[in-house]
Motif scaffolding. Structure first.
Motif, mmCIF file in Angstrom:
data_model
loop_
_atom_site.group_PDB
_atom_site.id
_atom_site.type_symbol
_atom_site.label_atom_id
_atom_site.label_comp_id
_atom_site.label_asym_id
_atom_site.label_seq_id
_atom_site.Cartn_x
_atom_site.Cartn_y
_atom_site.Cartn_z
ATOM 1 N N ALA A 67 0.843 -1.212 0.000
ATOM 2 C CA ALA A 67 0.000 0.000 0.000
ATOM 3 C C ALA A 67 0.874 1.257 0.000
ATOM 4 C CB ALA A 67 -0.927 -0.003 1.216
ATOM 5 N N VAL A 68 1.971 1.225 0.761
ATOM 6 C CA VAL A 68 2.882 2.383 0.792
ATOM 7 C C VAL A 68 3.538 2.558 -0.580
ATOM 8 C CG1 VAL A 68 5.063 3.251 1.757
ATOM 9 C CG2 VAL A 68 3.320 2.274 3.284
ATOM 10 N N ALA A 69 3.989 1.449 -1.167
ATOM 11 C CA ALA A 69 4.653 1.523 -2.469
ATOM 12 C C ALA A 69 3.701 2.091 -3.526
ATOM 13 C CB ALA A 69 5.131 0.126 -2.876
ATOM 14 N N ARG A 70 2.465 1.616 -3.512
ATOM 15 C CA ARG A 70 1.473 2.137 -4.474
ATOM 16 C C ARG A 70 1.244 3.632 -4.263
ATOM 17 N NH1 ARG A 70 -3.788 3.416 -3.281
ATOM 18 N NH2 ARG A 70 -5.205 3.627 -5.061
ATOM 19 N N ALA A 71 1.062 4.023 -2.988
ATOM 20 C CA ALA A 71 0.786 5.440 -2.698
ATOM 21 C C ALA A 71 1.970 6.302 -3.130
ATOM 22 C CB ALA A 71 0.502 5.621 -1.203
ATOM 23 N N ALA A 72 3.189 5.828 -2.916
ATOM 24 C CA ALA A 72 4.370 6.598 -3.331
ATOM 25 C C ALA A 72 4.437 6.694 -4.854
ATOM 26 C CB ALA A 72 5.635 5.943 -2.773
ATOM 27 N N ALA A 73 4.120 5.598 -5.530
ATOM 28 C CA ALA A 73 4.147 5.611 -6.995
ATOM 29 C C ALA A 73 3.068 6.553 -7.548
ATOM 30 C CB ALA A 73 3.943 4.195 -7.532
ATOM 31 N N LEU A 74 1.898 6.582 -6.909
ATOM 32 C CA LEU A 74 0.827 7.495 -7.348
ATOM 33 C C LEU A 74 1.252 8.954 -7.195
ATOM 34 C CD1 LEU A 74 -2.461 5.841 -5.936
ATOM 35 C CD2 LEU A 74 -1.665 5.885 -8.309
ATOM 36 N N ARG A 75 2.135 9.226 -6.231
ATOM 37 C CA ARG A 75 2.647 10.597 -6.055
ATOM 38 C C ARG A 75 3.789 10.907 -7.025
ATOM 39 N NH1 ARG A 75 2.365 12.781 -0.327
ATOM 40 N NH2 ARG A 75 0.331 11.994 0.347
ATOM 41 N N GLY A 76 4.119 9.959 -7.886
ATOM 42 C CA GLY A 76 5.143 10.212 -8.899
ATOM 43 C C GLY A 76 6.544 9.782 -8.511
ATOM 44 N N HIS A 77 6.697 9.113 -7.362
ATOM 45 C CA HIS A 77 8.033 8.663 -6.974
ATOM 46 C C HIS A 77 8.411 7.398 -7.749
ATOM 47 C CE1 HIS A 77 8.038 11.660 -3.899
ATOM 48 N NE2 HIS A 77 7.056 11.100 -3.206
ATOM 49 N N ASP A 78 9.713 7.169 -7.804
ATOM 50 C CA ASP A 78 10.263 5.993 -8.469
ATOM 51 C C ASP A 78 10.445 4.916 -7.384
ATOM 52 O OD1 ASP A 78 11.673 4.234 -9.955
ATOM 53 O OD2 ASP A 78 13.364 5.560 -10.396
ATOM 54 N N VAL A 79 9.623 3.876 -7.415
ATOM 55 C CA VAL A 79 9.521 3.001 -6.238
ATOM 56 C C VAL A 79 10.060 1.585 -6.502
ATOM 57 C CG1 VAL A 79 7.945 2.015 -4.528
ATOM 58 C CG2 VAL A 79 7.455 4.266 -5.514
ATOM 59 N N THR A 80 10.885 1.119 -5.557
ATOM 60 C CA THR A 80 11.344 -0.269 -5.551
ATOM 61 C C THR A 80 10.923 -0.891 -4.223
ATOM 62 O OG1 THR A 80 13.289 0.343 -6.831
ATOM 63 C CG2 THR A 80 13.370 -1.777 -5.687
ATOM 64 N N VAL A 81 10.420 -2.111 -4.280
ATOM 65 C CA VAL A 81 10.113 -2.860 -3.057
ATOM 66 C C VAL A 81 11.118 -4.011 -2.965
ATOM 67 C CG1 VAL A 81 8.375 -4.222 -1.807
ATOM 68 C CG2 VAL A 81 7.652 -2.322 -3.286
ATOM 69 N N ALA A 82 11.733 -4.188 -1.801
ATOM 70 C CA ALA A 82 12.610 -5.350 -1.579
ATOM 71 C C ALA A 82 11.877 -6.321 -0.672
ATOM 72 C CB ALA A 82 13.919 -4.914 -0.928
ATOM 73 N N GLU A 83 11.765 -7.554 -1.118
ATOM 74 C CA GLU A 83 11.042 -8.570 -0.336
ATOM 75 C C GLU A 83 11.934 -9.809 -0.177
ATOM 76 O OE1 GLU A 83 8.268 -9.164 1.546
ATOM 77 O OE2 GLU A 83 9.097 -11.192 1.647
ATOM 78 N N ALA A 84 12.117 -10.201 1.082
ATOM 79 C CA ALA A 84 13.035 -11.309 1.383
ATOM 80 C C ALA A 84 12.560 -12.649 0.815
ATOM 81 C CB ALA A 84 13.215 -11.423 2.897
ATOM 82 N N THR A 85 11.249 -12.864 0.755
ATOM 83 C CA THR A 85 10.733 -14.159 0.279
ATOM 84 C C THR A 85 10.466 -14.094 -1.232
ATOM 85 O OG1 THR A 85 8.379 -13.687 0.572
ATOM 86 C CG2 THR A 85 9.591 -14.441 2.531
ATOM 87 N N GLY A 86 9.934 -15.190 -1.758
ATOM 88 C CA GLY A 86 9.744 -15.286 -3.198
ATOM 89 C C GLY A 86 8.422 -14.742 -3.724
ATOM 90 N N GLY A 87 7.585 -14.143 -2.869
ATOM 91 C CA GLY A 87 6.300 -13.638 -3.353
ATOM 92 C C GLY A 87 5.748 -12.555 -2.447
#
Ligand SMILES: Cc1cc2nc3c(=O)[nH]c(=O)nc-3n(C[C@H](O)[C@H](O)[C@H](O)COP(=O)(O)OP(=O)(O)OC[C@H]3O[C@@H](n4cnc5c(N)ncnc54)[C@H](O)[C@@H]3O)c2cc1C
Length: 364
Positions: A14-34
């Motif tokens: 939800a944070v990543a989506r909200a940041a992307a909607l504000r025009g930021h360039d967003v990367t999410v790092a996730e330790a697991t495979g999904g």
């Protein structure tokens, strides 16, 4: 800004989506495979009305606002959900006072449509229910939470954001007005970001300890409260959410129904010292006792161990429940860094609203 979000649970997404909607360039790092392999895949999938939390707390504000936003999001994005409503039941006169207190708290929090109904009116809604009175909360509901998280991920991708799976954030250090982030796993290496959001759920405190210069005394303790569920091997007796009055650490063993109409019971509260995901079948005894106070017809032998989830709490047994903690620059002194601690229930309900506040903190 180049924004890194750590964790692809419902909050990180939800944070990543909200940041992307504000025009930021967003990367999410996730330790697991999904996506959603942590707390977010092990909950009740209830859209909470916002009844229980102290007025003005983050949990109160973001659950009522987040709930309204979530229903709108589900409707506009085709996410399966059902506003089935919920009954908080009083099974003796002593519990009626508790239910009335919950109603007053809910009204102070701006929860719509609450009313106390008598036992007969409750039984007209749910024939097998035993109670002397109940609080009816028509805005509560259920959601296909995985479909919701897939929709968040889809919107993130539409806005150019991406998730690096099997990629663990190991360390974060400030350098030349940016955050240097060291990763291990599939995308091992070091990359620079303008802003970082730690939405690592049960791993949030551990990660905060690896942020160079982060004040150790600002990292709250992590207390693990497991919630066990038992499935019901029979024809579902209820179509609405049925809750007893709350207990220390949780909302009480309640009835939830999923989008397929299946009925399950839980979660209870089991304080643990290390992560473990086995459900002890012997806990069924206390479930039968508790459930039969509001559903005397629960047949013997009908409960089967199901799954469990772990609440990332900040306080332990007998202590007052803690609020969500959004630790931003004003709290710890480091710019464009937000740590999220203690995002237990109602985090799923609150996610869209919480995400807006978090992204707002990055700008400052
Ligand atoms: C038993 C139970 C019942 C609940 N019921 C409800 C409910 O009915 N309604 C409701 O609104 N809320 C409910 N909640 C609360 C809700 O489930 C949580 O608030 C929410 O899922 C938290 O999401 P999260 O993204 O913070 O954490 P998570 O989903 O755990 O995501 C964190 C992610 O971070 C990753 N990670 C950790 N460390 C690192 C690292 N160093 N690098 C990269 N990745 C990392 C993990 O792998 C994980 O995928 C319930 C919670 C529990 C435990």
């Amino acid at each position: 800004m180049q924004v890194l979000v750590v964790g692809a649970g419902v909050i990180g997404l939800a944070v990543a989506r909200a940041a992307a909607l504000r025009g930021h360039d967003v990367t999410v790092a996730e330790a697991t495979g999904g996506i959603a392999n942590g707390v977010s895949s092990r909950n009740s999938e209830v859209i909470h009305g916002g009844l229980y939390y102290p007025t003005g707390s983050l949990r109160a504000r973001h659950s009522t606002r987040g709930r309204r936003m979530l229903y709108e999001f589900c409707a506009s994005h085709g996410v399966a959900h059902r506003q089935c409503g919920k009954l908080v039941v009083a099974t003796d006169p002593g519990e009626l006072a508790k239910v009335e207190t919950i109603m007053a708290q809910g009204q102070a929090n701006g929860v719509e449509g609450l009313e106390i109904i008598g036992g007969n009116a409750a039984r007209a809604m749910e024939a097998e229910l035993a109670c002397t009175a109940a609080l009816w909360s028509p805005t509560s509901g259920i959601i296909d939470s995985h479909a919701y998280m897939l929709a968040l991920w889809g919107e993130l991708q539409d806005r150019g954001g991406m998730i690096a799976f099997e990629t663990t954030v190991e360390a974060i250090a400030a350098e030349a007005a940016q955050w240097q982030v060291r990763f291990s796993g599939r995308d091992a290496g070091t990359l620079a970001f303008d802003a970082v959001v730690n939405a690592a759920g049960l791993g949030a405190q551990n990660l905060a300890r690896r942020i160079e210069g982060y004040p150790a005394e600002k990292i709250p303790r992590l207390v693990l409260a497991k919630g066990n569920y038992f499935g019901f091997a029979g024809r579902p007796a209820f179509s609405r959410l049925i809750y007893p009055t709350p207990v220390d650490g949780g909302l009480g063993v309640h009835v939830t129904v999923d989008m397929a109409g299946r009925m399950r019971f839980g979660p209870d509260v089991e304080w643990i010292s290390a992560e473990s995901y086995t459900v002890d079948a012997r806990r069924a005894d206390s479930f039968y006792d508790r459930i039969r106070t509001y559903w005397p017809g629960l047949p013997a032998g009908s409960l089967v161990p199901d799954y469990c989830g772990i609440r990332p709490k900040l306080t332990g047994p007998g202590e007052p429940a803690a609020d969500f903690m959004i630790a931003a620059e004003r709290d710890h002194g480091l710019p464009r860094l937000v740590n999220l601690f203690g995002i237990e229930s109602p985090g799923l309900t609150a996610s869209l609203s919480l995400a807006e506040e978090v992204v707002g903190c990055l700008a400052g």
